[in-house]
Design an enzyme around this catalytic site. Structure first.
Site, PDB file in Angstrom:
ATOM      1  N   ASN A  55       0.838  -1.203   0.194  1.00  0.00           N
ATOM      2  CA  ASN A  55      -0.007   0.125  -0.032  1.00  0.00           C
ATOM      3  C   ASN A  55       0.943   1.155  -0.039  1.00  0.00           C
ATOM      4  O   ASN A  55       2.015   1.233   0.589  1.00  0.00           O
ATOM      5  CB  ASN A  55      -0.839  -0.011   1.250  1.00  0.00           C
ATOM      6  CG  ASN A  55      -0.312   0.439   2.387  1.00  0.00           C
ATOM      7  OD1 ASN A  55      -0.193   1.771   2.608  1.00  0.00           O
ATOM      8  ND2 ASN A  55       0.030  -0.434   3.302  1.00  0.00           N
ATOM      9  N   PHE A  84       7.029   4.261  13.792  1.00  0.00           N
ATOM     10  CA  PHE A  84       8.325   4.533  13.471  1.00  0.00           C
ATOM     11  C   PHE A  84       8.745   3.715  11.849  1.00  0.00           C
ATOM     12  O   PHE A  84       9.704   3.062  11.853  1.00  0.00           O
ATOM     13  CB  PHE A  84       9.485   4.393  14.272  1.00  0.00           C
ATOM     14  CG  PHE A  84       9.567   5.010  15.554  1.00  0.00           C
ATOM     15  CD1 PHE A  84       8.967   6.350  15.345  1.00  0.00           C
ATOM     16  CD2 PHE A  84       9.983   4.830  16.583  1.00  0.00           C
ATOM     17  CE1 PHE A  84       8.896   7.518  16.346  1.00  0.00           C
ATOM     18  CE2 PHE A  84      10.162   5.647  17.625  1.00  0.00           C
ATOM     19  CZ  PHE A  84       9.365   6.911  17.598  1.00  0.00           C
ATOM     20  N   CYS A 102       6.357   3.347   8.910  1.00  0.00           N
ATOM     21  CA  CYS A 102       5.882   3.528   7.277  1.00  0.00           C
ATOM     22  C   CYS A 102       6.801   3.816   6.436  1.00  0.00           C
ATOM     23  O   CYS A 102       7.705   4.778   6.633  1.00  0.00           O
ATOM     24  CB  CYS A 102       4.884   4.580   7.334  1.00  0.00           C
ATOM     25  SG  CYS A 102       3.225   4.055   7.013  1.00  0.00           S
ATOM     26  N   CYS A 118       0.082 -41.416  -1.837  1.00  0.00           N
ATOM     27  CA  CYS A 118       0.933 -40.780  -2.846  1.00  0.00           C
ATOM     28  C   CYS A 118      -0.139 -40.654  -3.869  1.00  0.00           C
ATOM     29  O   CYS A 118      -0.798 -41.842  -4.599  1.00  0.00           O
ATOM     30  CB  CYS A 118       2.090 -41.666  -3.351  1.00  0.00           C
ATOM     31  SG  CYS A 118       2.750 -41.091  -4.815  1.00  0.00           S
ATOM     32  N   CYS A 127      16.831 -33.110   2.930  1.00  0.00           N
ATOM     33  CA  CYS A 127      16.804 -31.785   2.584  1.00  0.00           C
ATOM     34  C   CYS A 127      15.165 -31.298   2.985  1.00  0.00           C
ATOM     35  O   CYS A 127      15.053 -30.209   3.142  1.00  0.00           O
ATOM     36  CB  CYS A 127      17.129 -31.231   1.393  1.00  0.00           C
ATOM     37  SG  CYS A 127      15.988 -31.584  -0.124  1.00  0.00           S
ATOM     38  N   CYS A 151      11.172 -32.543  -1.187  1.00  0.00           N
ATOM     39  CA  CYS A 151      10.199 -33.445  -1.560  1.00  0.00           C
ATOM     40  C   CYS A 151       8.714 -33.004  -0.615  1.00  0.00           C
ATOM     41  O   CYS A 151       7.830 -33.074  -1.240  1.00  0.00           O
ATOM     42  CB  CYS A 151      10.555 -34.952  -1.425  1.00  0.00           C
ATOM     43  SG  CYS A 151      11.071 -35.353   0.252  1.00  0.00           S
TER      44      CYS A 151
END
Lengths: 433, 448
Positions: free
Chosen positions: A77, A137, A139, A347, A383, A386
């Protein structure tokens, strides 16, 4: 149903869901509707100094980012602080507070960065019976160019100075709202702390250009062929906000300072996450602007159910509960080993896990002729990608290898906790020996 | 006296004028831009997507849906049409529930697949409405190819050959091009003269001429075509129909369903088309459903499909069967016709229930009769006259690889060629693949 009553720096509200200082809180009409809908508190849209109010653009004020099915994920905005006369706002605040004594009503303020300006505005709001003030403090657009908003929030010394004035000239609790448009959120938080702030609230919006009109070649929202950076908020900014809240909550200097969490709170779960990371309550804007004030009902029921499930009788039991588990990378257990597991019953054979792993990761998923996807433990580095790209929640899970179990990728048994600080590959750790 | 649904015999104008418009309107109205975006957002962009595998023309479905989702429907259409030049018609007539949508992972996940057919239509309609023909011809090769049949396989073959720089002459027995798209499918599946519009759009590639009213065997032969052209593609479909071989078959008002559909598709005024009060359709495929449903839509009071095997064994998909029953068609299964009765004109069809026996389907002693003033037979079509010297496989032209017949220089595809499953989309794939093989042959490729 759990008791959601909160006491935030002495300000009581029936629930921890406040509306942030923003367009939804600019007028008595809106705020009354919000309280009727069940919001626990409202931070009234930022008031400026006495005198001619600011003006807003008369073209579009918002730009949006969408996910699938045009679900709004981010909003930007370029609206300024209230553009209505100060006296009108003050009269309305007083009128609303008189009728909703059980709700929190905070006044957001932004005036030029000099002592007289602050002294004057604090004096003018004195008899509204508002519960506190929030110093804007944050914007990042429009007001910053005039030396206010994030222009103050980016200079810790100014934050400290203004906060001190406010504590000096007002009896109200002071919340300092922080801008995320800085490198280290702890510095402005520490400044607020030094200035005597009762709390900080964060994050304000993030400087942004949401999109570019590819016919006009202009940023959006576009005003007569031109655009400017605006403040970004909504679900997309939540991860940034959570991190900043956590950084303040776990910093030795600011630990324990009350925090009002802001940034993309859309559901009860978002709110609970902010609170677990140390926020005593949350402030909401985009979710209300997207769906209307009624969303608070889901937040109330959801948080209450969650607390019941957990046996939390008060929000205090939740606030900060996750802070001890926020740490630095170097302290993470390098001997914690997991492997992805694909539940074949769940799955649906879309193959997204395979594409992600094969193209962009570790080639740790096998695909058979008949589209059976299985994890190759000897390649899987755990990781999590998936799991992240799988469209079926819960289909892929991460299995933790037990202590002593051999990791087929490294052929090493899972050992005791050990982190980078003592790892042989760490030059610092070797130097220390 | 005006006619109504209850008027006995075979009469036109059973309905009010407005009813014909309503009944024969688009059976699956197109998605608008918003609906298409919402539908496209549901696609998971699967890896090696099952929908592509299930598509006989192997359209890159995840890619074209992503192109719709990103507001580039013309690019989506190009993705579709590069694989299937009749992607517009296939979007309307493909049994997607058995093909792409049937294999969609969201069918597995939620029992509700991505609306691939409707999305394909959105993309191709958008492109066609813009008047774009997105393909251009390669440099002229100086070669000419004869294509027999202007149906899906012939048109697909011709377009691909034209793209590759060859001159193509299509020979078709009907007065206009389109084949089954124009003459053989239910009117409500492709209203607005879509088949003709699609042919006109396809022809924009250039280099294709059409000779109509030309029938193989009567107006020329495979050998004469081979003598006049550098290669020949046969895609004339199956012009013959199987007979019941039963007593009473010669009675008036016992006709092939294909003739009824043909006449209906070419009618300028549906109210002028006569239809019976009690109609019986024998068969279990798409033609049977198309004839039965359209009989109902023309105002027949009672329409019954009778199929000799079970519901599950009907060649018409569940979706087609549901469409029939939703339109008031009764489906009787496990019953085969044994006789047709009447004095000059048909009055009843007699059936015997069937059961599985040692040597296949057996008739049982139990029989029943259905009142019928009209009977449509839809028990399969046949190759009309064996093209000289071409080896057959069963009752169709034998082919190897991409449509090569037993005679060098002659290819075949679509319903007249062996293999395949008699679908529009399969015919398109065969025509396209034969064109690539013809091209390789004409330009000295490895397959010459």
């Amino acid at each position: 149903m759990a008791d959601l009553t909160t006491n935030f720096i002495g300000i009581k509200s029936p629930n921890p869901f406040w509306l942030a200082s923003a367009p939804p809180t600019d007028k008595e009409y809106n705020v009354r509707r919000a309280f009727e809908a069940g919001w626990g508190g409202v931070v009234w849209k930022t008031l400026g100094s006495e005198g001619p109010p600011v003006v807003n653009v008369n073209g579009p004020r918002y730009g949006a980012i969408y996910g699938a099915d045009r679900r709004l994920l981010g909003l930007n905005n370029i609206e300024l602080i209230t553009d209505r006369p100060l006296e009108v706002n003050l009269r309305e605040i007083k009128s609303v507070k008189r009728d909703y004594k059980d709700r929190a009503l905070i006044i957001s303020l932004m005036v030029p960065c000099d002592e007289d300006s602050w002294k004057d505005i604090l004096h003018r709001i004195e008899d509204t019976e508002a519960d506190g003030i929030e110093l804007n403090f944050g914007c990042p657009h429009g007001m910053a160019e005039r030396g206010m908003g994030s222009a103050v929030g980016q200079v810790p010394e100014y934050i400290e100075m203004v906060t001190r004035w406010c504590k000096q000239y007002s009896r109200m609790p002071v919340i300092v709202k922080l801008t995320p448009n800085i490198t280290d959120i702890r510095r402005p938080a520490e400044a607020a702390h030094r200035g005597g702030a009762d709390a900080v609230s964060l994050i304000n919006t993030i400087n942004s250009i949401t999109s570019v009109d590819l016919d006009l070649f202009a940023p959006e929202p576009t005003i007569d062929g031109k655009g400017t950076h605006g403040g970004y908020c909504g679900p997309a900014v939540k991860p940034i906000a959570l991190n900043m809240v956590a950084e303040i909550a776990r910093s030795p200097v600011t630990r324990g300072m009350p925090i009002s969490g802001i940034g993309g709170v859309t559901t009860w779960r978002d709110a609970a996450e902010f609170m677990a990371l140390g926020a005593g309550n949350v402030q909401v804007c985009t979710a209300a602007m997207t769906y209307g004030f009624k969303v608070v009902q889901e937040m109330i029921s959801g948080l209450s159910d969650y607390m019941d499930r957990k046996g939390f009788t008060s929000t205090d039991a939740l606030v900060g509960r996750a802070v001890p588990n926020v740490t630095d990378w170097q302290y993470l257990n390098l001997n914690y080993v997991t492997k992805a597991v694909i539940n074949q019953d769940d799955c649906i054979k879309c193959g997204r896990c395979y594409a992600a792993c094969e193209d962009t990761s570790h080639q740790a998923i096998a695909m058979s002729e008949d589209r059976i996807f299985t994890v190759k433990d000897e390649e899987c580095v755990a990781c999590n990608l998936c799991l992240d790209v799988c469209p079926v929640e819960g289909c892929i899970t991460m299995r933790e290898l037990g202590k002593g179990e051999v990791d087929p990728r490294t052929d090493r048994p899972v050992g005791d906790y050990a982190n980078w600080t003592t790892h042989p590959n760490n030059p610092s750790s070797q130097a220390a020996e | 006296m005006t006619t109504s649904q209850l008027t006995p015999g075979i009469v036109p104008g059973r309905l009010k004028a407005d009813d014909y418009c309503t009944n024969f309107a688009d059976v699956a109205p197109p998605l608008d831009r918003h609906e298409a975006r919402v539908a496209a957002d549901r696609c998971y962009f699967c890896h090696d997507a099952p929908c592509v595998t299930a598509c006989p023309t192997a359209i890159d479905i995840p890619l074209f849906i992503r192109q719709i989702a990103t507001d580039t429907p013309v690019a989506a259409a190009k993705t579709i049409l590069a694989q299937n030049i009749l992607g517009g018609m296939c979007a309307r007539v493909c049994p997607t529930e058995n093909l792409c949508e049937g294999s969609c992972v969201r069918e597995t996940a939620e029992g509700k697949p991505v609306e691939i057919g409707a999305l394909q239509r959105f993309a191709t309609d958008t492109l066609m409405a813009s008047g774009i023909h997105p393909f251009t011809r390669a440099a002229a090769t100086g070669k000419s190819v004869a294509v027999v049949g202007a149906g899906p396989s012939g048109l697909a073959c011709a377009h691909r050959l034209a793209m590759l720089g060859h001159e193509v002459k299509i020979y078709d027995a009907q007065p206009k091009a389109g084949g089954l798209n124009e003459f053989g499918i239910a009117a409500y599946k492709a209203p607005g003269d879509f088949a003709a519009a699609e042919v006109a759009w396809l022809m924009k590639i250039g280099g294709i001429s059409v000779v109509t009213g030309w029938r193989l065997g009567r107006d020329g032969s495979v050998e004469s075509l081979a003598a006049d052209h550098d290669a020949v593609f046969l895609g004339m479909g199956l012009a013959g129909v199987n007979a019941l071989g039963l007593p009473g078959e010669a009675l008036a008002h016992v006709t092939p369903a294909t003739d009824f559909i043909h006449d209906l598709r070419q009618a300028t005024d549906l109210a002028s088309l006569p239809v019976g009060r009690d109609v019986v359709v024998i068969g279990g495929g798409m033609t049977a459903v198309d004839a039965a449903v359209q009989s109902r839509l023309l105002g027949a009071e009672n329409v019954t499909i009778v199929y000799r095997r079970s519901r599950g064994e009907m060649p018409a998909s569940w979706h087609e069967q549901d469409h029939a029953t939703a339109n008031g068609v009764r489906i009787i299964t496990n019953a085969a016709p044994v006789a047709l009765h009447g004095q000059g004109a048909l009055s009843e069809v007699e059936f015997a229930y069937t059961q599985a026996g040692a040597k296949g389907l057996e008739l049982t002693e139990q029989t029943f009769r259905l009142k019928a003033d009209q009977c449509f037979t839809a028990i399969g079509q046949t190759l009309s006259g064996q093209p000289e010297a071409l080896k057959l496989d069963g009752r169709k032209i034998a082919v190897t690889g991409p449509g090569r017949t037993s005679r060098a220089g002659v290819w075949a595809g679509g319903d007249c060629a062996a293999g395949g499953d008699d679908l529009t989309v399969t015919a398109v794939a065969e025509g396209r693949d034969a064109a690539l093989d013809i091209h390789a042959s004409l330009t000295g490729g490895a397959n010459g």
